[in-house]
Design a protein around this motif. Structure first.
Motif, PDB file in Angstrom:
ATOM      1  N   SER A  90       0.860  -1.178   0.000  1.00  0.00           N
ATOM      2  CA  SER A  90       0.000   0.000   0.000  1.00  0.00           C
ATOM      3  C   SER A  90       0.896   1.227   0.000  1.00  0.00           C
ATOM      4  N   LEU A  91       0.301   2.380  -0.185  1.00  0.00           N
ATOM      5  CA  LEU A  91       1.027   3.646  -0.165  1.00  0.00           C
ATOM      6  C   LEU A  91       0.410   4.564   0.870  1.00  0.00           C
ATOM      7  N   CYS A  92       1.237   5.383   1.471  1.00  0.00           N
ATOM      8  CA  CYS A  92       0.739   6.419   2.376  1.00  0.00           C
ATOM      9  C   CYS A  92       1.599   7.649   2.186  1.00  0.00           C
ATOM     10  N   GLY A  93       1.218   8.743   2.803  1.00  0.00           N
ATOM     11  CA  GLY A  93       1.973   9.974   2.665  1.00  0.00           C
ATOM     12  C   GLY A  93       3.370   9.854   3.248  1.00  0.00           C
ATOM     13  N   TYR A  94       4.303  10.581   2.651  1.00  0.00           N
ATOM     14  CA  TYR A  94       5.688  10.511   3.099  1.00  0.00           C
ATOM     15  C   TYR A  94       5.847  11.221   4.443  1.00  0.00           C
ATOM     16  N   GLU A  95       6.611  10.617   5.339  1.00  0.00           N
ATOM     17  CA  GLU A  95       6.917  11.204   6.641  1.00  0.00           C
ATOM     18  C   GLU A  95       8.408  11.073   6.905  1.00  0.00           C
ATOM     19  N   ALA A  96       8.940  11.935   7.755  1.00  0.00           N
ATOM     20  CA  ALA A  96      10.358  11.883   8.098  1.00  0.00           C
ATOM     21  C   ALA A  96      10.645  10.625   8.917  1.00  0.00           C
ATOM     22  N   PRO A  97      11.834  10.032   8.770  1.00  0.00           N
ATOM     23  CA  PRO A  97      12.178   8.851   9.588  1.00  0.00           C
ATOM     24  C   PRO A  97      12.125   9.175  11.072  1.00  0.00           C
ATOM     25  N   SER A  98      11.709   8.198  11.853  1.00  0.00           N
ATOM     26  CA  SER A  98      11.594   8.384  13.299  1.00  0.00           C
ATOM     27  C   SER A  98      11.885   7.055  13.981  1.00  0.00           C
ATOM     28  N   ASP A  99      11.782   7.060  15.313  1.00  0.00           N
ATOM     29  CA  ASP A  99      11.977   5.813  16.058  1.00  0.00           C
ATOM     30  C   ASP A  99      10.898   4.786  15.737  1.00  0.00           C
ATOM     31  N   SER A 100       9.764   5.269  15.195  1.00  0.00           N
ATOM     32  CA  SER A 100       8.657   4.352  14.875  1.00  0.00           C
ATOM     33  C   SER A 100       8.876   3.627  13.565  1.00  0.00           C
ATOM     34  N   GLY A 101       9.475   4.293  12.585  1.00  0.00           N
ATOM     35  CA  GLY A 101       9.646   3.651  11.300  1.00  0.00           C
ATOM     36  C   GLY A 101      10.261   4.587  10.286  1.00  0.00           C
ATOM     37  N   VAL A 102      10.460   4.054   9.092  1.00  0.00           N
ATOM     38  CA  VAL A 102      11.033   4.821   7.988  1.00  0.00           C
ATOM     39  C   VAL A 102      10.104   4.700   6.789  1.00  0.00           C
ATOM     40  N   PHE A 103      10.316   5.566   5.819  1.00  0.00           N
ATOM     41  CA  PHE A 103       9.494   5.574   4.618  1.00  0.00           C
ATOM     42  C   PHE A 103      10.412   5.556   3.402  1.00  0.00           C
ATOM     43  N   SER A 104       9.967   4.832   2.393  1.00  0.00           N
ATOM     44  CA  SER A 104      10.762   4.728   1.176  1.00  0.00           C
ATOM     45  C   SER A 104      10.811   6.076   0.470  1.00  0.00           C
ATOM     46  N   MET A 105      11.679   6.161  -0.499  1.00  0.00           N
ATOM     47  CA  MET A 105      11.666   7.355  -1.337  1.00  0.00           C
ATOM     48  C   MET A 105      10.344   7.399  -2.106  1.00  0.00           C
ATOM     49  N   PRO A 106       9.900   8.583  -2.538  1.00  0.00           N
ATOM     50  CA  PRO A 106       8.580   8.674  -3.182  1.00  0.00           C
ATOM     51  C   PRO A 106       8.430   7.698  -4.343  1.00  0.00           C
ATOM     52  N   TYR A 107       7.381   6.909  -4.287  1.00  0.00           N
ATOM     53  CA  TYR A 107       7.089   5.960  -5.361  1.00  0.00           C
ATOM     54  C   TYR A 107       6.126   6.552  -6.375  1.00  0.00           C
ATOM     55  N   ASP A 108       5.239   7.424  -5.922  1.00  0.00           N
ATOM     56  CA  ASP A 108       4.270   8.024  -6.837  1.00  0.00           C
ATOM     57  C   ASP A 108       4.010   9.455  -6.396  1.00  0.00           C
TER      58      ASP A 108
END
Length: 589
Positions: free
Chosen positions: A254-272
């Motif tokens: 799935s896709l979600c809005g991009y967020e800055a990396p944190s202790d909770s998790g990281v996000f990939s570079m923009p896919y779309d």
């Protein structure tokens, strides 16, 4: 004395070997910073002075607490001086690495065993700790000058290498079938699960699903469902995002809005990168009865009234000036000769009238002929090709329109934090939030009394469905865009081992144009599986014979004329009755 000499020779030999190793690592893949980590109880000041590094050095011990991600460059090499058999001190060093290299698991670790220890630190323990903390690029330099490289997830965990002939840290291209624990949102065209037509086995497609499947194929990974999945089971992207950040799954399909990396998790570079807007019902053709309302609008009636008053005034004064007749003010209000002339009908011109009167009547006839022809042509055009009603084109019109506005409940989170919410503020009170499954079901009905929030990829399905329609049911308008550049990415767990390889694959997908191809391919697959129905649920009739309802305004006009005629008739008889009664009364006297 000779013991001190031996120790100095060993230090000089270790320094030479270590410098060669660092040069070899730098030649293989550049690093900008050298992170030196030693335990505070085992650091030797004279040893620190011997090293002459060619790179900027960050000297840490187990007490330092500084998240390097975002503070320094991400390309660094960690040089860790282990403490031999002192497992407690080594654990503190590992904890310092875990704490300070948060979301930087791509950093390479070169572990140095102390000179005075023979083989004090077992490699198996290092491998277990590194895998548990998700450090995959690890090498160990022993006291004898041997270099061992960690091979994650392989049967042979350690391999002794020759640093002069092969890289010390190999790029991991084979995860040996490690599972990616995931779930799919089943929100087309991102992902959806279906039964194969022939084998009845579960299949999955979608432009996000294709990315994850290609990622698993390239790096020898296995897609594993976190729980049994069924076709058509829609899942909220916020739910999948939270399940990823709390460690339940590795990453969602799935896709979600991009967020800055944190202790909770990281996000990939923009896919779309997509637009976020509201699709609204397209304006329908007005009814045939409303055509007469357009024809007899305020502007047209104003022109007729002005022309009628001018010519009625001329006709009245011509009779007074030329024919020496008295002024009949009733002809100003109702002059049948002017009315017949304005609608292009023939009428008699008195022979005794002067030339100026005849010229005025001729001009009136010509004007009436032009007006009646234009009126008839315009009326015929509108009857055969009726114009559309007013189209909802901005947020203010959407607020005032009699339509319900539906958003996905997952979008509530992003809508509240959206920077461009000023435009949306106009319709916020009308927004109704539905579950992902509920929104999908309502959108499929093409109910023209409803409006829906969509992204560009989701609009592609709606546009494809309406491709064969004579008239589209829903439209996208430039004035109803919530956000023009919505960054969408894949969430992952903190310190995810998949972050770097997935980002490399996304860059290759963008550079090769695969994303656009996957989106188009997904649409064709949905059509072949029957998930996009191109049959219009309500047929469109371009022309139909006249019905009673189509002449609504004509019947209103005729009724008004009949009522006026009866009123005039009654008025005339009332006047005649009054006059007769008056004459009779005068005769009796």
């Amino acid at each position: 004395m000779w013991q001190l000499l031996v120790l100095l020779l060993l230090l000089e030999k270790a320094e030479c070997e270590l410098n060669q190793l660092l040069d070899s690592v730098y030649a293989d893949q550049h690093f900008e910073t050298l992170l030196v980590l030693q335990h505070s109880q085992s650091r030797a000041e004279e040893m620190d002075k011997r090293w002459d590094w060619s790179w900027p050095v960050l000297s840490f011990d187990e007490h330092v607490d500084c998240q390097l991600s975002g503070s320094y460059n991400n390309e660094m090499l960690a040089l860790v001086w282990l403490c031999g058999d002192n497992n407690e001190w080594n654990l503190e060093l590992w904890q310092a690495l875990d704490r300070n290299l948060q979301n930087m698991r791509h950093v390479r670790l070169l572990l140095v065993l102390p000179v005075e220890e023979a083989e004090g630190q077992p490699l198996q323990q290092i491998a277990n700790t590194a895998e548990q903390l998700r450090f995959l690029q690890v090498a160990v330099l022993s006291a004898q000058g041997k270099v061992h490289r960690l091979q994650p997830y392989a049967q042979q965990q350690w391999r002794e290498i020759d640093p002069r002939g092969e890289p010390i840290f190999a790029r991991i291209r084979d995860y040996q079938g490690r599972a990616i624990v995931t779930l799919a949102d089943q929100f087309p065209p991102r992902s959806f699960v279906y039964h194969e037509p022939h084998s009845q086995q579960l299949g999955m497609t979608g432009y996000v699903a294709k990315l994850v499947k290609e990622f698993a194929r390239m790096y020898n990974l296995t897609i594993e469902w976190q729980r049994p999945i069924a076709p058509g089971e829609h899942m909220s992207l916020i739910l999948l995002r939270n399940m990823t950040l709390n460690g339940t799954i590795d990453m969602p399909i799935s896709l979600c809005g991009y967020e800055a990396p944190s202790d909770s998790g990281v996000f990939s570079m923009p896919y779309d990168l997509e637009k976020w807007f509201i699709m609204v019902p397209c304006a329908e053709e007005i009814t045939t009865a409303d055509v007469y309302g357009i024809m007899c609008g305020k502007k047209f009636l104003g022109i007729l009234a002005g022309v009628y008053f001018v010519f009625a005034l001329l006709d009245t004064f011509f009779g007074y000036l030329l024919l020496q007749r008295g002024i009949d003010w009733c002809t100003l209000a109702f002059n049948e000769r002017i009315i017949s002339g304005m609608i292009g009908q023939s009428f008699n011109m008195s022979a005794q009238n002067m030339i100026s009167s005849r010229v005025a009547h001729s001009q009136l006839f010509l004007l009436g002929l032009v007006l009646s022809t234009l009126f008839a042509a315009h009326l015929k055009t509108l009857l055969t090709k009726r114009p559309p009603d007013q189209q909802i084109s901005d947020f203010q019109q959407l607020r005032d329109a009699a339509v319900d506005i539906y958003f996905d409940e997952a979008e509530h989170f992003y809508l509240d934090n959206f920077k461009g919410e000023r435009a949306v503020k106009l319709i916020r009170s009308k927004i109704k939030y539905l579950s992902t499954a509920g929104l999908q079901a309502k959108r499929q009905t093409l109910n023209k009394s409803q409006a829906f929030s969509v992204l560009t990829a989701e609009w592609l399905i709606m546009a494809k469905r309406q491709e064969l329609f004579q008239r589209p049911a829903f439209c996208s308008m430039p004035g109803l865009i919530i956000g023009s550049h919505i960054i969408l990415s894949l969430p992952m767990q903190a310190n995810s081992i998949f972050e770097r390889p997935l980002n490399r694959l996304i860059m290759r997908v963008h550079s090769s144009g695969l994303l656009a191809y996957w989106k188009k391919q997904t649409l064709y697959e949905m059509i072949s599986l029957g998930l996009i129905q191109q049959d219009k649920p309500f047929p469109y009739a371009a022309f139909h014979e006249f019905k009673v309802a189509d002449l609504t305004w004509v019947w209103v006009l005729l009724s008004a004329s009949l009522l006026l005629s009866w009123l005039i008739f009654l008025g005339e008889h009332l006047v005649d009755f009054t006059q007769r009664k008056g004459r009779l009364h005068m005769g009796n006297h």
